[in-house]
Design a protein around this motif. Structure first.
Motif, PDB file in Angstrom:
ATOM      1  N   UNK A 116      86.045  19.296  37.066  1.00  0.00           N
ATOM      2  CA  UNK A 116      85.109  18.872  38.105  1.00  0.00           C
ATOM      3  C   UNK A 116      84.757  17.404  37.943  1.00  0.00           C
ATOM      4  N   UNK A 117      84.460  16.994  36.718  1.00  0.00           N
ATOM      5  CA  UNK A 117      84.127  15.600  36.468  1.00  0.00           C
ATOM      6  C   UNK A 117      85.272  14.663  36.792  1.00  0.00           C
ATOM      7  N   UNK A 118      86.486  15.042  36.404  1.00  0.00           N
ATOM      8  CA  UNK A 118      87.646  14.187  36.655  1.00  0.00           C
ATOM      9  C   UNK A 118      87.872  13.990  38.151  1.00  0.00           C
ATOM     10  N   UNK A 119      87.836  15.074  38.905  1.00  0.00           N
ATOM     11  CA  UNK A 119      88.107  14.943  40.331  1.00  0.00           C
ATOM     12  C   UNK A 119      86.919  14.369  41.089  1.00  0.00           C
ATOM     13  N   UNK A 120      85.727  14.470  40.538  1.00  0.00           N
ATOM     14  CA  UNK A 120      84.586  13.739  41.101  1.00  0.00           C
ATOM     15  C   UNK A 120      84.876  12.245  41.051  1.00  0.00           C
ATOM     16  N   UNK A 121      85.426  11.792  39.932  1.00  0.00           N
ATOM     17  CA  UNK A 121      85.767  10.376  39.795  1.00  0.00           C
ATOM     18  C   UNK A 121      86.876   9.980  40.762  1.00  0.00           C
ATOM     19  N   UNK A 179      87.869  11.414  43.644  1.00  0.00           N
ATOM     20  CA  UNK A 179      87.562  11.542  45.068  1.00  0.00           C
ATOM     21  C   UNK A 179      86.394  10.677  45.514  1.00  0.00           C
ATOM     22  N   UNK A 180      85.405  10.478  44.649  1.00  0.00           N
ATOM     23  CA  UNK A 180      84.169   9.846  45.087  1.00  0.00           C
ATOM     24  C   UNK A 180      83.917   8.470  44.479  1.00  0.00           C
ATOM     25  N   UNK A 184      77.918  16.065  49.590  1.00  0.00           N
ATOM     26  CA  UNK A 184      78.390  15.134  48.558  1.00  0.00           C
ATOM     27  C   UNK A 184      79.801  14.644  48.847  1.00  0.00           C
ATOM     28  N   UNK A 185      80.654  15.511  49.387  1.00  0.00           N
ATOM     29  CA  UNK A 185      82.067  15.183  49.560  1.00  0.00           C
ATOM     30  C   UNK A 185      82.866  15.712  48.380  1.00  0.00           C
ATOM     31  N   UNK A 186      84.169  15.493  48.397  1.00  0.00           N
ATOM     32  CA  UNK A 186      85.017  15.899  47.288  1.00  0.00           C
ATOM     33  C   UNK A 186      85.400  17.356  47.310  1.00  0.00           C
ATOM     34  N   UNK A 187      86.293  17.783  48.201  1.00  0.00           N
ATOM     35  CA  UNK A 187      86.672  19.200  48.260  1.00  0.00           C
ATOM     36  C   UNK A 187      87.294  19.735  46.973  1.00  0.00           C
ATOM     37  N   UNK A 188      88.157  18.953  46.342  1.00  0.00           N
ATOM     38  CA  UNK A 188      88.753  19.425  45.087  1.00  0.00           C
ATOM     39  C   UNK A 188      87.711  19.461  43.968  1.00  0.00           C
ATOM     40  N   UNK A 189      86.786  18.530  43.993  1.00  0.00           N
ATOM     41  CA  UNK A 189      85.703  18.534  43.001  1.00  0.00           C
ATOM     42  C   UNK A 189      84.938  19.845  43.035  1.00  0.00           C
ATOM     43  N   UNK A 190      84.534  20.259  44.217  1.00  0.00           N
ATOM     44  CA  UNK A 190      83.742  21.477  44.339  1.00  0.00           C
ATOM     45  C   UNK A 190      84.589  22.733  44.144  1.00  0.00           C
TER      46      UNK A 190
END
Length: 596
Positions: free
Chosen positions: A193-198, A200-201, A393-399
């Motif tokens: 989650x943290x990696x893809x937050x970075x 995507x966002x 927030x955005x980030x479909x892969x993050x969520x």
């Protein structure tokens, strides 16, 4: 004695720690960036753990709860305390805002804006201030989470490290992403989650070059946070059977429903902020007034306080009637909008997860109307949680990865993926912004994501133009013009008034190509003047200049100091603008791909 000899052989300590050598390692080797990412992961884990512990201690001291209790799930019988704590936090925050208004004039930049406009440059001092404001807001019960403070502080530390090492623009942006990845990973015990937050966002794109340092930072930060403080953000989904094809229909509809609710929440926060701005209430007094409203809502239920970790677990673990779900959702949405709109510092990350879970459980009561749908309310809560968070927030892969890491179930994750894609598509098609970019839009910034557009703004007309221009006075005769500017001496001449104000542009070849009588050469140049009201200003960027060239169909234009005085300061050609723009665009592409 032998130790002294060894030290002499090693040389001075400052040579061993030579910043130049470290910077060279980071530039020449991917392993250097991986090591930097790991270091940022350590600092991120420590920052998140420290902020989390401080917040828990503040809740314990202010509200009189135990260290193991969560504020939003605690039973607090002291009604005066519930009312007074948010107000006291608002007063304290207002005093801090007043002091900052006197001492710091520049607006504070968050990681998304830093990576989009400033090449990853982020003030560590400002980041610490934001973290303190976030702790005051959350600690005194305002309805905001700590995720904004986590990412701000971790990214600020990463940016400071990268600046000290004099990293290139692309590397500094990646390092800021490492800080944000470590912060979110440590907060949720979820490295993916943290990696893809970075990605995507914060960074705005995914590349092979940035993959390893970001993932390493997230993993290291998670281990540090787990070792120091542990994590209890795990959802037990129980035994739900098998996900059937029929279950995707209600999940997709839930995603679309959450998208609409998310848009309303974002507009609601913006409405409160605009209402506060238009009021005559001074900025330092707004948090205290917001604290009064939050305190009144807390008298109804303490579940609106703080981020809502305890309230989320509480409502997932028990059956809740529809009126209670709807009422709690409205109270939490209103409390969050008032908290942020009145000036409390924080974000909607966890609040959107909590409210999404409530929407999911509410939606679960309609599931029996779908043929063969067999999911339990807690599964719909997970789907709703991810869908609303994506909308805000955005980030479909993050969520999606958050759902995977907090449930540990892959079939549920696939169901969540379908819902969050639907939610993201609806929001982008109808609204076009996440919460962060929507607030940038309200400030007048045209930022839609963390993609690097700052280099375009830095490539200004002032940097591209040439100052040695040929000028002539308005009213000069053709004969005098030819004497001053023989054929071949210049391509174009800028006409100016006696005061130096821009009056137009004349192409020299047009003068010599014109077949006129000798008697007509005493006349002025009025019929040859072009672009009387078309010009550039030094503040324009290359993209804006190219658009004006295209609109006017001109090969070159004059540059004036401003729109009022219109004093000529230079000249810029379309060919040079497009060439420099293409060179910079190619340079950024090669930086992203790791070629330079």
């Amino acid at each position: 004695m032998h130790l002294k000899i060894k030290l002499r052989q090693l040389g001075p300590i400052h040579t061993l720690l030579d910043v130049g050598r470290m910077r060279a390692l980071l530039r020449r080797s991917e392993m250097g960036m991986v090591l930097a990412g790991a270091l940022v992961g350590v600092t991120s884990g420590l920052a998140v753990t420290a902020m989390s512990l401080i917040s828990r201690e503040m809740h314990s001291l202010i509200f009189g709860i135990s260290d193991v209790e969560r504020l939003s799930s605690s039973e607090i019988n002291d009604k005066f305390l519930l009312m007074a704590a948010p107000v006291a936090g608002g007063v304290l925050l207002g005093l801090l805002i007043y002091v900052l208004a006197k001492t710091r004039k520049k607006p504070m930049v968050d990681p998304i804006e830093a990576n989009a406009l400033h090449g990853g440059r982020l003030s560590l001092t400002d980041s610490i201030i934001v973290a303190i404001q976030n702790l005051i807001s959350n600690g005194f019960g305002a309805s905001v989470g700590l995720e904004a403070g986590y990412t701000q502080l971790a990214s600020g530390i990463a940016s400071k490290l990268g600046y000290k090492l004099q990293l290139r623009r692309a590397d500094l942006r990646v390092l800021v992403g490492c800080g944000a990845a470590g912060a979110i990973a440590a907060a949720f015990n979820a490295p993916l989650t943290g990696a893809f937050y970075a990605f995507e966002l914060i960074i705005g794109t995914y590349t092979i070059v940035s993959l390893t340092p970001v993932v390493v930072s997230a993993l290291v930060s998670t281990l540090i946070a787990r070792w120091l403080g542990g994590s209890d953000f795990i959802i037990d989904i129980g035994d739900f059977g098998t996900v059937m094809p029929a279950d995707y229909i209600p999940a997709i509809l839930l995603g679309a429903f959450c998208a609409g609710i998310g848009i309303l929440i974002m507009q609601g926060v913006a409405f409160v902020e605009e209402l506060a701005r238009r009021s005559s209430i001074a900025l330092p007094f707004r948090p205290a007034l917001g604290g009064i409203v939050v305190g009144l809502l807390a008298l109804v239920t303490p579940q609106v306080l703080s981020a809502g970790h305890g309230a989320l677990q509480l409502n997932l673990a028990r059956d809740v009637a529809i009126p209670a779900l709807v009422g709690l959702f409205l109270l939490k949405a209103f409390a969050s909008a008032i908290s942020i709109g009145s000036g409390f510092r924080g974000g909607l990350f966890f609040a959107s997860l909590f409210m999404g879970a409530l929407l999911g459980k509410f939606f679960a009561y309609s599931a029996p109307y779908f043929a063969q749908a067999s999911l339990t309310p807690i599964i719909y809560a997970v789907v709703g949680m991810s869908s609303l968070a994506v909308a805000v927030i955005g980030g479909p892969l993050t969520m999606t990865f958050l759902a995977l890491e907090i449930t540990g179930d892959f079939p549920i994750t696939v169901l969540v993926l379908a819902a969050v894609i639907t939610s993201s598509l609806v929001v982008r098609s109808t609204f076009g912004y996440s919460f962060a970019t929507w607030r940038f839009h309200l400030r007048g910034e045209s930022i839609r994501s963390a993609h690097d557009v700052g280099w375009i703004r830095n490539l200004t007309v002032n940097k591209l133009m040439r100052a040695d221009v040929k000028t002539a006075k308005v009213g000069i005769s053709i004969e005098a013009f030819k004497e001053s500017f023989p054929i071949g001496s210049a391509q174009r001449v800028i006409l100016v008034e006696d005061s130096g104000k821009y009056a137009g542009l004349v192409l020299v070849p047009d003068i010599y190509a014109n077949l006129t009588d000798t008697a007509d050469e005493s006349k002025g140049l009025d019929e040859f003047v072009r672009y009387r009201n078309d010009f550039l200003t030094p503040q324009m960027n290359a993209k804006q200049a190219a658009a004006i060239f295209d609109k006017t169909e001109s090969e070159a234009l004059a540059v004036v100091n401003n729109l009022v005085e219109r004093t000529v300061v230079g000249q810029l050609s379309e060919a040079h603008t497009l060439r420099r723009y293409s060179e910079e665009l190619d340079r950024r592409r090669r930086e992203v791909s790791g070629e330079i």
